[in-house]
Design an enzyme around this catalytic site. Structure first.
Site, PDB file in Angstrom:
ATOM      1  N   CYS A  63     -41.632   4.482  32.359  1.00  0.00           N
ATOM      2  CA  CYS A  63     -40.348   4.274  32.032  1.00  0.00           C
ATOM      3  C   CYS A  63     -39.772   3.071  32.875  1.00  0.00           C
ATOM      4  O   CYS A  63     -39.678   3.369  34.125  1.00  0.00           O
ATOM      5  CB  CYS A  63     -39.668   5.523  32.291  1.00  0.00           C
ATOM      6  SG  CYS A  63     -37.997   5.670  32.194  1.00  0.00           S
ATOM      7  N   ASP A  71     -25.740 -11.180  -4.023  1.00  0.00           N
ATOM      8  CA  ASP A  71     -27.144 -10.482  -3.792  1.00  0.00           C
ATOM      9  C   ASP A  71     -26.778  -8.828  -3.763  1.00  0.00           C
ATOM     10  O   ASP A  71     -26.553  -8.487  -2.645  1.00  0.00           O
ATOM     11  CB  ASP A  71     -27.440 -10.924  -2.514  1.00  0.00           C
ATOM     12  CG  ASP A  71     -29.021 -10.550  -2.118  1.00  0.00           C
ATOM     13  OD1 ASP A  71     -29.536 -10.130  -2.966  1.00  0.00           O
ATOM     14  OD2 ASP A  71     -29.438 -10.759  -0.706  1.00  0.00           O
ATOM     15  N   GLU A  87     -23.076  -7.830 -11.307  1.00  0.00           N
ATOM     16  CA  GLU A  87     -23.608  -7.307 -10.128  1.00  0.00           C
ATOM     17  C   GLU A  87     -22.900  -6.410  -9.544  1.00  0.00           C
ATOM     18  O   GLU A  87     -21.508  -6.527  -9.276  1.00  0.00           O
ATOM     19  CB  GLU A  87     -23.784  -8.683  -9.264  1.00  0.00           C
ATOM     20  CG  GLU A  87     -24.903  -8.689  -8.388  1.00  0.00           C
ATOM     21  CD  GLU A  87     -26.320  -8.765  -9.130  1.00  0.00           C
ATOM     22  OE1 GLU A  87     -26.467  -9.106 -10.254  1.00  0.00           O
ATOM     23  OE2 GLU A  87     -27.356  -8.763  -8.398  1.00  0.00           O
ATOM     24  N   ASP A 126       0.688  -1.149  -0.180  1.00  0.00           N
ATOM     25  CA  ASP A 126      -0.066   0.168  -0.005  1.00  0.00           C
ATOM     26  C   ASP A 126       0.818   1.285   0.201  1.00  0.00           C
ATOM     27  O   ASP A 126       0.690   2.280  -0.863  1.00  0.00           O
ATOM     28  CB  ASP A 126      -1.002   0.145   1.302  1.00  0.00           C
ATOM     29  CG  ASP A 126      -2.059  -0.958   1.183  1.00  0.00           C
ATOM     30  OD1 ASP A 126      -1.972  -1.851   0.129  1.00  0.00           O
ATOM     31  OD2 ASP A 126      -2.799  -1.099   2.067  1.00  0.00           O
ATOM     32  N   CYS A 132     -34.725  12.047  33.411  1.00  0.00           N
ATOM     33  CA  CYS A 132     -34.832  10.646  33.643  1.00  0.00           C
ATOM     34  C   CYS A 132     -33.458  10.253  33.733  1.00  0.00           C
ATOM     35  O   CYS A 132     -32.751  10.659  32.621  1.00  0.00           O
ATOM     36  CB  CYS A 132     -35.658  10.212  32.354  1.00  0.00           C
ATOM     37  SG  CYS A 132     -35.259   8.211  32.068  1.00  0.00           S
ATOM     38  N   GLU A 160     -22.288 -20.625 -10.963  1.00  0.00           N
ATOM     39  CA  GLU A 160     -21.800 -19.185 -10.439  1.00  0.00           C
ATOM     40  C   GLU A 160     -22.514 -18.838  -9.116  1.00  0.00           C
ATOM     41  O   GLU A 160     -23.786 -19.316  -9.107  1.00  0.00           O
ATOM     42  CB  GLU A 160     -22.136 -18.145 -11.464  1.00  0.00           C
ATOM     43  CG  GLU A 160     -21.163 -18.639 -12.759  1.00  0.00           C
ATOM     44  CD  GLU A 160     -21.705 -17.653 -13.825  1.00  0.00           C
ATOM     45  OE1 GLU A 160     -22.452 -16.453 -13.524  1.00  0.00           O
ATOM     46  OE2 GLU A 160     -21.450 -17.553 -15.103  1.00  0.00           O
ATOM     47  N   LYS A 183     -24.782 -16.661  -6.936  1.00  0.00           N
ATOM     48  CA  LYS A 183     -25.959 -15.575  -7.090  1.00  0.00           C
ATOM     49  C   LYS A 183     -25.662 -14.303  -6.203  1.00  0.00           C
ATOM     50  O   LYS A 183     -26.132 -14.683  -4.947  1.00  0.00           O
ATOM     51  CB  LYS A 183     -27.318 -16.198  -6.966  1.00  0.00           C
ATOM     52  CG  LYS A 183     -28.251 -15.150  -7.596  1.00  0.00           C
ATOM     53  CD  LYS A 183     -29.610 -15.664  -7.536  1.00  0.00           C
ATOM     54  CE  LYS A 183     -30.811 -14.856  -8.207  1.00  0.00           C
ATOM     55  NZ  LYS A 183     -30.863 -13.827  -7.607  1.00  0.00           N
ATOM     56  N   LYS A 227     -26.036 -22.395 -15.317  1.00  0.00           N
ATOM     57  CA  LYS A 227     -26.242 -22.186 -16.922  1.00  0.00           C
ATOM     58  C   LYS A 227     -25.520 -23.032 -17.659  1.00  0.00           C
ATOM     59  O   LYS A 227     -24.737 -23.564 -17.544  1.00  0.00           O
ATOM     60  CB  LYS A 227     -25.431 -20.469 -17.266  1.00  0.00           C
ATOM     61  CG  LYS A 227     -25.866 -19.470 -16.316  1.00  0.00           C
ATOM     62  CD  LYS A 227     -24.904 -18.250 -16.421  1.00  0.00           C
ATOM     63  CE  LYS A 227     -25.251 -17.083 -15.452  1.00  0.00           C
ATOM     64  NZ  LYS A 227     -24.351 -16.072 -15.413  1.00  0.00           N
ATOM     65  N   TYR A 251     -20.593 -10.988 -15.308  1.00  0.00           N
ATOM     66  CA  TYR A 251     -20.785 -12.373 -15.592  1.00  0.00           C
ATOM     67  C   TYR A 251     -21.208 -12.554 -16.932  1.00  0.00           C
ATOM     68  O   TYR A 251     -21.692 -13.861 -17.385  1.00  0.00           O
ATOM     69  CB  TYR A 251     -21.616 -13.171 -14.450  1.00  0.00           C
ATOM     70  CG  TYR A 251     -22.731 -12.587 -13.983  1.00  0.00           C
ATOM     71  CD1 TYR A 251     -23.949 -12.205 -14.938  1.00  0.00           C
ATOM     72  CD2 TYR A 251     -22.868 -11.977 -12.738  1.00  0.00           C
ATOM     73  CE1 TYR A 251     -25.048 -11.477 -14.533  1.00  0.00           C
ATOM     74  CE2 TYR A 251     -24.028 -11.341 -12.159  1.00  0.00           C
ATOM     75  CZ  TYR A 251     -25.050 -11.052 -13.188  1.00  0.00           C
ATOM     76  OH  TYR A 251     -26.250 -10.561 -12.883  1.00  0.00           O
ATOM     77  N   CYS A 290     -40.448   8.521  27.156  1.00  0.00           N
ATOM     78  CA  CYS A 290     -40.351   8.869  28.400  1.00  0.00           C
ATOM     79  C   CYS A 290     -40.040  10.397  28.235  1.00  0.00           C
ATOM     80  O   CYS A 290     -39.013  10.981  27.817  1.00  0.00           O
ATOM     81  CB  CYS A 290     -39.032   8.387  29.356  1.00  0.00           C
ATOM     82  SG  CYS A 290     -38.848   9.275  30.768  1.00  0.00           S
ATOM     83  N   CYS A 343     -37.320   5.656  35.353  1.00  0.00           N
ATOM     84  CA  CYS A 343     -37.451   6.669  36.304  1.00  0.00           C
ATOM     85  C   CYS A 343     -38.858   6.435  36.756  1.00  0.00           C
ATOM     86  O   CYS A 343     -39.363   7.400  37.423  1.00  0.00           O
ATOM     87  CB  CYS A 343     -37.180   8.039  35.646  1.00  0.00           C
ATOM     88  SG  CYS A 343     -38.274   8.629  34.395  1.00  0.00           S
ATOM     89  N   LYS A 350     -32.303 -21.172  -5.308  1.00  0.00           N
ATOM     90  CA  LYS A 350     -32.114 -20.171  -4.015  1.00  0.00           C
ATOM     91  C   LYS A 350     -31.822 -21.176  -2.724  1.00  0.00           C
ATOM     92  O   LYS A 350     -32.499 -21.990  -2.477  1.00  0.00           O
ATOM     93  CB  LYS A 350     -33.448 -19.495  -3.881  1.00  0.00           C
ATOM     94  CG  LYS A 350     -33.536 -18.377  -5.224  1.00  0.00           C
ATOM     95  CD  LYS A 350     -33.027 -17.192  -4.912  1.00  0.00           C
ATOM     96  CE  LYS A 350     -33.558 -15.999  -5.693  1.00  0.00           C
ATOM     97  NZ  LYS A 350     -34.782 -15.577  -5.141  1.00  0.00           N
TER      98      LYS A 350
HETATM   99  S1  IVH Z   1     -27.450 -14.429 -15.082  1.00  0.00           S
HETATM  100  C1  IVH Z   1     -29.781 -13.989 -18.596  1.00  0.00           C
HETATM  101  N1  IVH Z   1     -25.664 -14.838 -12.877  1.00  0.00           N
HETATM  102  O1  IVH Z   1     -29.821 -12.445 -10.137  1.00  0.00           O
HETATM  103  C2  IVH Z   1     -28.915 -13.966 -17.542  1.00  0.00           C
HETATM  104  N2  IVH Z   1     -27.560 -13.504 -12.471  1.00  0.00           N
HETATM  105  O2  IVH Z   1     -32.764 -13.411 -10.224  1.00  0.00           O
HETATM  106  C3  IVH Z   1     -29.710 -13.442 -16.367  1.00  0.00           C
HETATM  107  N3  IVH Z   1     -27.744 -12.366 -10.366  1.00  0.00           N
HETATM  108  O3  IVH Z   1     -31.047  -9.930 -12.485  1.00  0.00           O
HETATM  109  C4  IVH Z   1     -28.871 -13.361 -15.002  1.00  0.00           C
HETATM  110  N4  IVH Z   1     -25.640 -13.298  -9.509  1.00  0.00           N
HETATM  111  O4  IVH Z   1     -29.112  -9.444 -10.817  1.00  0.00           O
HETATM  112  C5  IVH Z   1     -26.888 -14.281 -13.294  1.00  0.00           C
HETATM  113  N5  IVH Z   1     -23.938 -14.971 -11.405  1.00  0.00           N
HETATM  114  C6  IVH Z   1     -25.061 -14.489 -11.678  1.00  0.00           C
HETATM  115  C7  IVH Z   1     -26.024 -13.717 -10.807  1.00  0.00           C
HETATM  116  C8  IVH Z   1     -27.024 -13.159 -11.283  1.00  0.00           C
HETATM  117  C9  IVH Z   1     -26.576 -12.445  -9.219  1.00  0.00           C
HETATM  118  C10 IVH Z   1     -28.943 -11.723 -10.402  1.00  0.00           C
HETATM  119  C11 IVH Z   1     -29.049 -10.691 -11.385  1.00  0.00           C
HETATM  120  C12 IVH Z   1     -30.155 -10.991 -11.907  1.00  0.00           C
HETATM  121  C13 IVH Z   1     -31.038 -11.906 -10.752  1.00  0.00           C
HETATM  122  C14 IVH Z   1     -31.909 -12.733 -11.475  1.00  0.00           C
END
Ligand code: IVH
Length: 666
Positions: free
Chosen positions: A402, A116, A169, A32, A425, A112, A114, A284, A221, A420, A405, A308
């Site tokens: 309270c 959030d 994302e 750094d 107090c 991959e 997912k 995928k 992605y 309160c 007090c 999920k």
């Molecule tokens: S693929 C056609 N890959 O999940 C391709 N989505 O529920 C569609 N998301 O809107 C998305 N990680 O915001 C894909 N590795 C990942 C992801 C991902 C998060 C989110 C994305 C999408 C939502 C769908």
């Protein structure tokens, strides 16, 4: 000059390479200090030659542009979403549907995580990031380019001829989320419920310098290239990475269904150890040729599915419901739970907020409740289990008095919180003293919760002014357990040091309703001295940028109370500084919240000066008003100068601006 240009170029290349190693690849090759050293040198050169600042300079990842609102952006191709499944059985069913097209159940999937966060579409043209847009409804999103340009893992330039779109994302790492919420807690602001909300809130910030400070991160992605030379998801990710964008390295090619199952099992456990939130796994079909064959529904591809994770919900016993009194007198109810492990940590308490919420959930002490960690971070009691045992338990009723007090609690019509309202107090007083001594306020080291509690119990401290009379109570304090001469001396020293804090710290410390540290900063800068603020009217306050109706009213009300006036006078008599001593621009050298108008002929273009001001958090507006803080003048300023004089707006030259900004003149 030529030499400077090539020097700057070499530095930029070096820094961009190091930034990529650090922020994108997670494998820095320098430490750094070396990075900071070159960065500072570049900043210095750019300070001397602002005309050489370019958009791809690593110094520009600081934001500064203030947007009025975000413009709409129509996606070239709709941004699709994904179908959801929640079990292995459902995955097998999904695979069966796919096999109808592929002719085999042995499909190759690319797995991959997912992430959030929020989906983003990045559009590069001839290597330059031209737009970044949110998903919106999939067809039309919002143009958030200025904000996205501050994200360190997203390069403003890439090595690519022609047009390319990359999707992925944007998210907030768990530790950054915690940092933001910790600060919000100190400022008495509403917390973000989870990292996703925090990321969404940040990306929609109108002030990009705030975005820059929040440390959003990205994983990409999905690559859309017109040539269609890439044949699989696996290669697509390699190409995204080659372009200098960040990909998530937990992804994996699953050649068999066993591999898929193994991936699910593995990440169901590993997810809690990741430093970002995931809400599932995306599978995928790897081979792109198959995508067109398998096809799409209106909203989702049929060649991909989101597995999920089930929400982490557990059952435990609600041992007690107890109220606490906050600094403002607000009552918060808390749940004491039988300790239970959820998403990797032991949970034994949760906030229940107010009595209305407890009633709505029909909670009873002794009942079994379902608890989840919202956003896997903040525990929340979701519901109660109504079994035989539940029916036998007494109905819970809220506290009328309270807990500290005993005075009768009050509730305003239409509001849910109980208060309160007894100003003396003890719990409120104690909390206010704690707040005054806390780090973002007077920062009195050694004056934490336990010490204050003890001093309060022993009647040594009853008001904030008593803090400054502690040195006379030495004999009594030295009798405390674990309180030696050295601890005492250190405490007195930090109390003495706190006397010189700048006005905004005192203002924040006083705990006036609606005054967080940001508002305190604006007010202190504007009024210089607490006595000026004292005499400010509601009409004067409301005109200030960043000061709203509630805050103005709250200030006026506070200063009208006789006890508060006496408190200020006493603090003054005790030698506490009540003036603004920071840099007039800001304590961190920025122009945050200040409005500038530019006029006359300057040595650089107006746009350049606007950029310098905006890069430091200031706003550049076109016409003068009472809200203008500074008029930056060049030669032949014209009528604006007279108007500024009439309005009492401060007039500054470019040299004065340079002085105001010091090393931040970039
Ligand atoms: S693929 C056609 N890959 O999940 C391709 N989505 O529920 C569609 N998301 O809107 C998305 N990680 O915001 C894909 N590795 C990942 C992801 C991902 C998060 C989110 C994305 C999408 C939502 C769908």
């Amino acid at each position: 000059m030529k030499e400077v240009i090539s020097q700057i170029k070499a530095m930029k290349e070096k820094l961009n390479k190091w930034a990529k190693e650090y922020y994108v690849l997670d494998s820095p090759s320098v430490d750094d200090t070396e990075y900071d050293f070159v960065m500072n040198e570049l900043k210095e050169l750019e300070r001397q030659y602002p005309e050489l600042i370019t958009e791809d300079s690593p110094t520009q990842k600081v934001g500064g542009t203030i947007s009025e609102k975000f413009s709409k952006y129509k996606h070239e191709k709709p941004m699709l979403s994904l179908g959801d499944i929640f079990s292995w059985e459902e995955f097998l069913y999904f695979n069966k549907q796919v096999s109808k097209v592929t002719g085999t159940e042995d499909n190759e999937y690319f797995a991959e995580l997912k992430i959030d966060g929020l989906s983003i579409s990045l559009n590069y043209n001839n290597g330059k990031l031209v737009t970044a847009a949110t998903r919106g409804d999939g067809v039309i999103g919002e143009n958030v380019t200025t904000n996205v340009k501050t994200i360190k893992s997203i390069p403003n330039t890439i090595d690519f001829k022609g047009k390319v779109e990359v999707r992925g994302e944007i998210f907030l790492p768990k530790k950054e989320f915690k940092k933001i919420n910790d600060q919000k807690m100190l400022d008495g602001e509403q917390l973000f419920a989870n990292p996703r909300n925090a990321a969404a809130g940040t990306l929609r910030q109108l002030d990009s310098s705030i975005v820059a400070k929040r440390n959003l991160d990205s994983y990409l992605y999905y690559l859309i290239e017109d040539e269609k030379v890439i044949k699989s998801q696996e290669d697509s990710l390699k190409e995204i990475s080659r372009l200098g964008l960040k990909i998530n390295n937990e992804s994996r090619l699953c050649k068999t269904l066993e591999d898929v199952k193994k991936y699910i099992d593995e990440y169901t456990i590993k997810r809690e150890f990741l430093d970002y939130e995931i809400d599932g796994i995306v599978f995928k079909i790897n081979d792109f040729d198959l995508h067109e064959k398998i096809g799409y529904t209106a909203k989702t591809p049929k060649w991909a599915i989101a597995y999920k994770f089930p929400a982490e919900v557990k059952e435990t016993k609600l041992l007690d419901i107890f109220p606490t009194v906050g600094r403002t007198g607000k009552i918060t109810y808390n749940a004491k739970l039988e300790p239970i492990k959820i998403a990797g940590t032991v949970v034994s308490a949760a906030t229940l907020n107010n009595a209305e919420m407890i009633k709505a959930k029909e909670l009873k002490i002794g009942a079994t409740v379902k608890v989840k960690k919202a956003g896997d971070i903040i525990p929340e009691v979701i519901s109660v289990i109504k079994n035989e045992e539940y029916d036998k338990l007494p109905v819970w009723s809220k506290n009328e008095n309270c807990p500290n007090c005993e005075s009768l609690l009050e509730k305003n019509d239409g509001e849910v919180d109980q208060f309160c309202v007894n100003f003396s107090c003890p719990a409120q007083i104690l909390r206010s003293i704690e707040h005054f001594a806390s780090k973002p306020a007077m920062d009195i080291v050694g004056m934490g919760g336990r010490t204050i509690e003890k001093l309060f119990e022993e009647n040594i401290i009853n008001t904030i002014t008593d803090i400054y009379k502690l040195k006379d109570k030495k004999d009594q304090i030295l009798t405390f357990d674990k309180f030696g001469q050295k601890t005492f001396d250190n405490l007195i020293e930090s109390i003495e040091n706190s006397k010189t804090r700048s006005l905004e710290k005192v203002l924040f410390g006083l705990g006036i309703r609606h005054i967080g540290s940001k508002a305190a900063n604006i007010l202190a800068k504007k009024f210089d001295d607490i006595y000026n603020l004292f005499s400010a009217s509601y009409d004067e306050l409301i005109l200030i940028d960043g000061v709203g109706e509630k805050l103005s009213q709250s200030l006026v009300d506070w200063f009208e109370i006789e006890e508060n006036k006496n408190l200020i006078n006493e603090l003054d008599d005790l030698g506490i500084n009540l003036k603004y001593t920071g840099n007039k621009t800001s304590t961190d050298g920025s122009l945050f919240g200040l409005n500038f108008v530019i006029t006359g002929t300057l040595n650089l273009s107006r746009d350049d000066y606007a950029k310098i001001i905006e890069n430091n958090g200031g706003n550049v507006i076109s016409s003068l008003s009472k809200k203008t803080n500074y008029l930056l003048v060049g030669e032949n300023p014209g009528s604006k100068l007279d108007k500024a004089n009439k309005l009492g707006v401060k007039i500054i030259s470019t040299n004065e601006l340079k002085e105001m900004l010091g090393e931040k003149y970039v």
